[in-house]
Design a protein around this motif. Structure first.
Motif, PDB file in Angstrom:
ATOM      1  N   VAL A  88      22.519 -37.770 -23.829  1.00 25.78           N
ATOM      2  CA  VAL A  88      22.525 -36.330 -24.121  1.00 25.78           C
ATOM      3  C   VAL A  88      21.355 -35.899 -25.010  1.00 25.78           C
ATOM      4  N   ILE A  89      20.440 -36.810 -25.278  1.00 30.27           N
ATOM      5  CA  ILE A  89      19.278 -36.471 -26.095  1.00 30.27           C
ATOM      6  C   ILE A  89      18.341 -35.558 -25.306  1.00 30.27           C
ATOM      7  N   ASP A  90      17.923 -34.459 -25.945  1.00 28.70           N
ATOM      8  CA  ASP A  90      16.997 -33.489 -25.352  1.00 28.70           C
ATOM      9  C   ASP A  90      15.769 -33.415 -26.256  1.00 28.70           C
ATOM     10  N   VAL A  91      14.643 -33.962 -25.795  1.00 28.23           N
ATOM     11  CA  VAL A  91      13.454 -34.052 -26.656  1.00 28.23           C
ATOM     12  C   VAL A  91      12.861 -32.683 -26.977  1.00 28.23           C
ATOM     13  N   GLN A  92      13.177 -31.671 -26.173  1.00 32.21           N
ATOM     14  CA  GLN A  92      12.685 -30.322 -26.448  1.00 32.21           C
ATOM     15  C   GLN A  92      13.475 -29.660 -27.578  1.00 32.21           C
ATOM     16  N   LYS A  93      14.649 -30.165 -27.825  1.00 31.43           N
ATOM     17  CA  LYS A  93      15.568 -29.529 -28.774  1.00 31.43           C
ATOM     18  C   LYS A  93      15.844 -30.372 -30.016  1.00 31.43           C
ATOM     19  N   HIS A  94      16.011 -31.667 -29.831  1.00 30.56           N
ATOM     20  CA  HIS A  94      16.533 -32.507 -30.905  1.00 30.56           C
ATOM     21  C   HIS A  94      15.452 -33.094 -31.813  1.00 30.56           C
ATOM     22  N   VAL A  95      15.774 -33.171 -33.090  1.00 35.33           N
ATOM     23  CA  VAL A  95      15.033 -33.948 -34.074  1.00 35.33           C
ATOM     24  C   VAL A  95      16.028 -34.923 -34.680  1.00 35.33           C
TER      25      VAL A  95
END
Length: 272
Positions: A88-95
């Motif tokens: 569920v990791i979203d590189v555009q959203k998550h830090v």
């Protein structure tokens, strides 16, 4: 302080994670409802629901609904946690912020996503009273995201940005270091008992003396030796005591202990 508008997930809400959550809310960085706390046994977090925090045992669901992800589990538990959330990791959203000792930003990206922004933070247990010394490092995160993480941890103490290769050293000096200074205070109080004080009196006197010494350096911006010189007179009792301690390895034992802790801190996590 300018309020953060996103959502924060703290995965593995033990002492560090809970203290961070409380600090963020107390400083009005976020409202409690913006923070999700996860733990395998969430009954231990039940009191936090009354304060408005979101509680869950589903790490993946919490990550999907959040912007900043704090990995606050032990290094030995981290691989299992990352397996749960990788999908569920979203590189555009998550830090991602990791407080796990000895785990590099690259280690985390290798498990989650190669383009994910990862920032490491190493607080210590004084985070519980808003007096942590937290070191922050990254190898790929943007300056704006690093600044955001610094702002977060400034709600619970002081923050220093360092190079990532120094993070295991920071673990030894700051996180393990709490125990070293506590042991020195205990030893001083035991010395106080031996020279005539009751145990509770001796401990209070040792604690306040240690606090005074630390505050002197922080507020005067001076070097320890400058302050030592002010209390060591020729043929006096202070220099006699200091030299006796040094003859018995006081400074060298502390230095050796910090060095060994740094080695151990770097070996807590296994990549597999």
């Amino acid at each position: 302080m300018e309020r953060y508008t996103g959502k924060i997930a703290i995965l593995g809400s033990g002492n560090i994670g809970i203290s961070l959550a409380k600090g963020l809310v107390k400083a009005s960085y976020v409202e409690a409802k913006q923070i999700s706390l996860t733990r395998r046994n969430i009954t231990k977090l039940s009191s936090f629901a009354e304060d408005g925090y979101v509680l869950s045992a589903d790490n993946a669901a919490v990550v999907a609904a959040s912007d900043i992800i704090v990995l606050a589990v032990l290094p030995q538990q981290l691989n299992d946690l990352m397996e749960q959330i990788a999908g569920v990791i979203d590189v555009q959203k998550h830090v991602v912020i990791s407080v796990a000792s000895g785990v590099s930003c690259a280690d985390i990206r290798n498990k989650l996503h190669e383009k994910l922004e990862v920032i490491r933070a190493m607080p210590n247990t004084a985070i519980a009273i808003g007096q942590s010394m937290t070191c922050v490092a990254t190898d790929n995160a943007s300056a704006s995201h690093v600044d955001e993480v610094v702002r977060m941890f400034e709600t619970v103490g002081a923050v220093v940005k360092i190079n990532e290769e120094l993070m295991t050293s920071a673990t030894a000096l700051c996180a393990c270091g709490i125990a070293f200074f506590l042991r020195a205070i205990r030893a001083a109080s035991q010395g106080g008992v031996e020279i005539g004080f009751h145990a509770d009196e001796a401990l209070k006197m040792a604690v306040q003396t240690a606090k005074g010494a630390a505050d002197l350096l922080l507020k005067m911006q001076s070097h320890p030796e400058q302050e030592i010189d002010k209390v060591t007179s020729p043929k006096g009792c202070t220099i006699a005591g200091l030299n006796e301690m040094e003859h018995n390895g006081f400074s060298s034992s502390l230095i050796k202990g910090i060095k060994l802790s740094a080695i151990k801190a770097g070996a807590l996590y296994t990549k597999e």
